[in-house]
Design a protein around this motif. Sequence first.
Motif, PDB file in Angstrom:
ATOM      1  N   VAL A 184       0.815  -1.217   0.000  1.00 51.33           N
ATOM      2  CA  VAL A 184       0.000   0.000   0.000  1.00 51.33           C
ATOM      3  C   VAL A 184       0.848   1.266   0.000  1.00 51.33           C
ATOM      4  O   VAL A 184       2.020   1.249   0.385  1.00 51.33           O
ATOM      5  CB  VAL A 184      -0.929   0.009   1.232  1.00 51.33           C
ATOM      6  N   PRO A 185       0.261   2.397  -0.415  1.00 51.65           N
ATOM      7  CA  PRO A 185       0.963   3.677  -0.332  1.00 51.65           C
ATOM      8  C   PRO A 185       1.286   4.050   1.111  1.00 51.65           C
ATOM      9  O   PRO A 185       0.484   3.822   2.021  1.00 51.65           O
ATOM     10  CB  PRO A 185      -0.031   4.675  -0.946  1.00 51.65           C
ATOM     11  N   LEU A 186       2.459   4.644   1.289  1.00 53.98           N
ATOM     12  CA  LEU A 186       2.866   5.136   2.615  1.00 53.98           C
ATOM     13  C   LEU A 186       2.548   6.612   2.788  1.00 53.98           C
ATOM     14  O   LEU A 186       2.531   7.119   3.915  1.00 53.98           O
ATOM     15  CB  LEU A 186       4.367   4.915   2.818  1.00 53.98           C
ATOM     16  N   LEU A 187       2.317   7.304   1.688  1.00 54.19           N
ATOM     17  CA  LEU A 187       1.936   8.724   1.707  1.00 54.19           C
ATOM     18  C   LEU A 187       0.491   8.829   1.237  1.00 54.19           C
ATOM     19  O   LEU A 187       0.138   8.295   0.183  1.00 54.19           O
ATOM     20  CB  LEU A 187       2.845   9.547   0.792  1.00 54.19           C
ATOM     21  N   VAL A 188      -0.336   9.516   2.006  1.00 55.60           N
ATOM     22  CA  VAL A 188      -1.769   9.565   1.688  1.00 55.60           C
ATOM     23  C   VAL A 188      -2.294  10.998   1.755  1.00 55.60           C
ATOM     24  O   VAL A 188      -1.679  11.877   2.367  1.00 55.60           O
ATOM     25  CB  VAL A 188      -2.580   8.671   2.652  1.00 55.60           C
ATOM     26  N   ASP A 234      -0.067  14.153  15.945  1.00 56.59           N
ATOM     27  CA  ASP A 234       0.601  12.857  16.102  1.00 56.59           C
ATOM     28  C   ASP A 234       1.113  12.298  14.780  1.00 56.59           C
ATOM     29  O   ASP A 234       1.673  11.196  14.745  1.00 56.59           O
ATOM     30  CB  ASP A 234      -0.355  11.850  16.738  1.00 56.59           C
ATOM     31  N   LEU A 235       0.917  13.044  13.685  1.00 53.16           N
ATOM     32  CA  LEU A 235       1.306  12.576  12.358  1.00 53.16           C
ATOM     33  C   LEU A 235       2.489  13.378  11.830  1.00 53.16           C
ATOM     34  O   LEU A 235       2.778  14.490  12.280  1.00 53.16           O
ATOM     35  CB  LEU A 235       0.137  12.712  11.382  1.00 53.16           C
ATOM     36  N   PHE A 236       3.170  12.799  10.830  1.00 50.05           N
ATOM     37  CA  PHE A 236       4.189  13.513  10.072  1.00 50.05           C
ATOM     38  C   PHE A 236       3.589  13.880   8.717  1.00 50.05           C
ATOM     39  O   PHE A 236       2.880  13.084   8.103  1.00 50.05           O
ATOM     40  CB  PHE A 236       5.423  12.640   9.840  1.00 50.05           C
ATOM     41  N   GLN A 237       3.903  15.098   8.244  1.00 51.97           N
ATOM     42  CA  GLN A 237       3.387  15.563   6.955  1.00 51.97           C
ATOM     43  C   GLN A 237       4.547  15.939   6.048  1.00 51.97           C
ATOM     44  O   GLN A 237       5.545  16.519   6.493  1.00 51.97           O
ATOM     45  CB  GLN A 237       2.457  16.764   7.146  1.00 51.97           C
ATOM     46  N   THR A 238       4.413  15.632   4.758  1.00 53.60           N
ATOM     47  CA  THR A 238       5.460  15.929   3.794  1.00 53.60           C
ATOM     48  C   THR A 238       5.310  17.354   3.260  1.00 53.60           C
ATOM     49  O   THR A 238       4.300  18.019   3.490  1.00 53.60           O
ATOM     50  CB  THR A 238       5.411  14.935   2.618  1.00 53.60           C
ATOM     51  N   THR A 239       6.318  17.804   2.537  1.00 57.34           N
ATOM     52  CA  THR A 239       6.316  19.184   2.030  1.00 57.34           C
ATOM     53  C   THR A 239       5.222  19.430   1.005  1.00 57.34           C
ATOM     54  O   THR A 239       4.829  20.573   0.786  1.00 57.34           O
ATOM     55  CB  THR A 239       7.681  19.526   1.402  1.00 57.34           C
ATOM     56  N   ASP A 240       4.710  18.356   0.376  1.00 61.04           N
ATOM     57  CA  ASP A 240       3.642  18.547  -0.623  1.00 61.04           C
ATOM     58  C   ASP A 240       2.255  18.346  -0.021  1.00 61.04           C
ATOM     59  O   ASP A 240       1.259  18.287  -0.746  1.00 61.04           O
ATOM     60  CB  ASP A 240       3.856  17.615  -1.823  1.00 61.04           C
ATOM     61  N   GLY A 241       2.184  18.237   1.320  1.00 59.90           N
ATOM     62  CA  GLY A 241       0.887  18.170   1.978  1.00 59.90           C
ATOM     63  C   GLY A 241       0.352  16.779   2.222  1.00 59.90           C
ATOM     64  O   GLY A 241      -0.717  16.622   2.827  1.00 59.90           O
TER      65      GLY A 241
END
Length: 426
Positions: free
Chosen positions: A196-200, A217-224
């Motif tokens: 499964v995808p790890l980025l959602v 409690d989550l981590f977010q990437t630079t593209d949201g």
Amino acid sequence: MHDIRQIRENPEAFDAGLKRRSVEPQAQAILALDEQRRAVATRAQEGQSRRNEASKAIGKAMGQGDTATADALKAEVAQLKETLPALEAEEKELTVKLNDVLAGLPNIPVDDVPEGEDENDNVEVAKWGTPGDYAFSPKEHADIGPALGLDFETGAKISGARFTFLKGQMARLHRALAQFMLDTQTATNGFMECNVPLLVKDEAVYGTGQLPKFAEDLFQTTDGRWMIPTAEVSLTNYVQNEIVDNAALPLRMTALTPCFRSEAGAAGRDTRGFIRQHQFEKVELVTVCRPEESEAEHEKMVAAAESILQALELPYRKVLLCTGDMGATARKTFDLEVWLPGQQAYREISSISNCGPFQARRMNARYKPEGSKKTEFLHTLNGSGLAVGRTLVAVLENYQQEDGSVLVPEALKPWMGGLEKLVPQG
């Protein structure tokens, strides 16, 4: 997400359920907002109907040469064109506001969930296995692990606190545990393996309930996008905005993935060792089923998680969580707690929850019962089968020897390439 119709029908029961979660009564405020929204919607619908009627009447009046009536109708239509967008915008705003309120509230516990404030009020349901009798004082994994390849210092050097670098035989043990779990859950317990995808996207973490309340409690990437805290997010959202074929139910899925958690809500807990990490691997179990199947599926999932612990001969206990210790999306949860001789305590290694229709309503995941023309919301369940790092901790502590070595559990040997034990490295 809660069903506004059920709140309208029985607001007292809704507030009683929230009270068990230590949440103040909400039904009165929710119904007032709902009434306001419905009133605006009614005005908008009536206005649109009148606009359609007036538009038709204009042509009729003009055909009859009644210019005065036609001009009056044109003025009315023009006025409605100005007022209707405002009503529609107000209705949309109130709908968003109502959904935000509903989305921020926890699921309602089922009747047999015990009352309580925290983990001290959980109820032990069963125990399996007997803690080992050691001729020496057993150590904690954080004391055994470094000599065997559990490198806390390098992990911290590279990434900071709550990251660990696994080397050699320790990395092999970790991989073996993960593969053993995944093979057992698929070949023996009947779950379909998924990658499964790890980025959602926002919709995915909203659907499973991490957003909006638990974003910290989550981590977010630079593209949201969001890094998954568990494969539950990706697996459960498989049915997002779907009407699932009745014949395909129940859906039982599993995935081995890295998981990423900022642990903002657990600051200061388990800072020593490998138990609470920002990055870890887990074999997740997710079931999507018909409402009448969810209780039996819950028991099946618990048994699937237990089968790993039993195969590894790790003593554990099964605990029914109280109202104050359940996750927000759950309506009933069993925890499996493995015995750690170094700590002389049982520690959580798996949490298996029945969410009922709570997540499905947020995801708009439905099915059509046989013989029915109307759709109904599905039930979703999730649980660990198991957390790989915590299982590694349990193996280290339960299979430790006085000389610092650790025996490989018999069930795990086919995945260890013939390695019988982990030995301290010079």
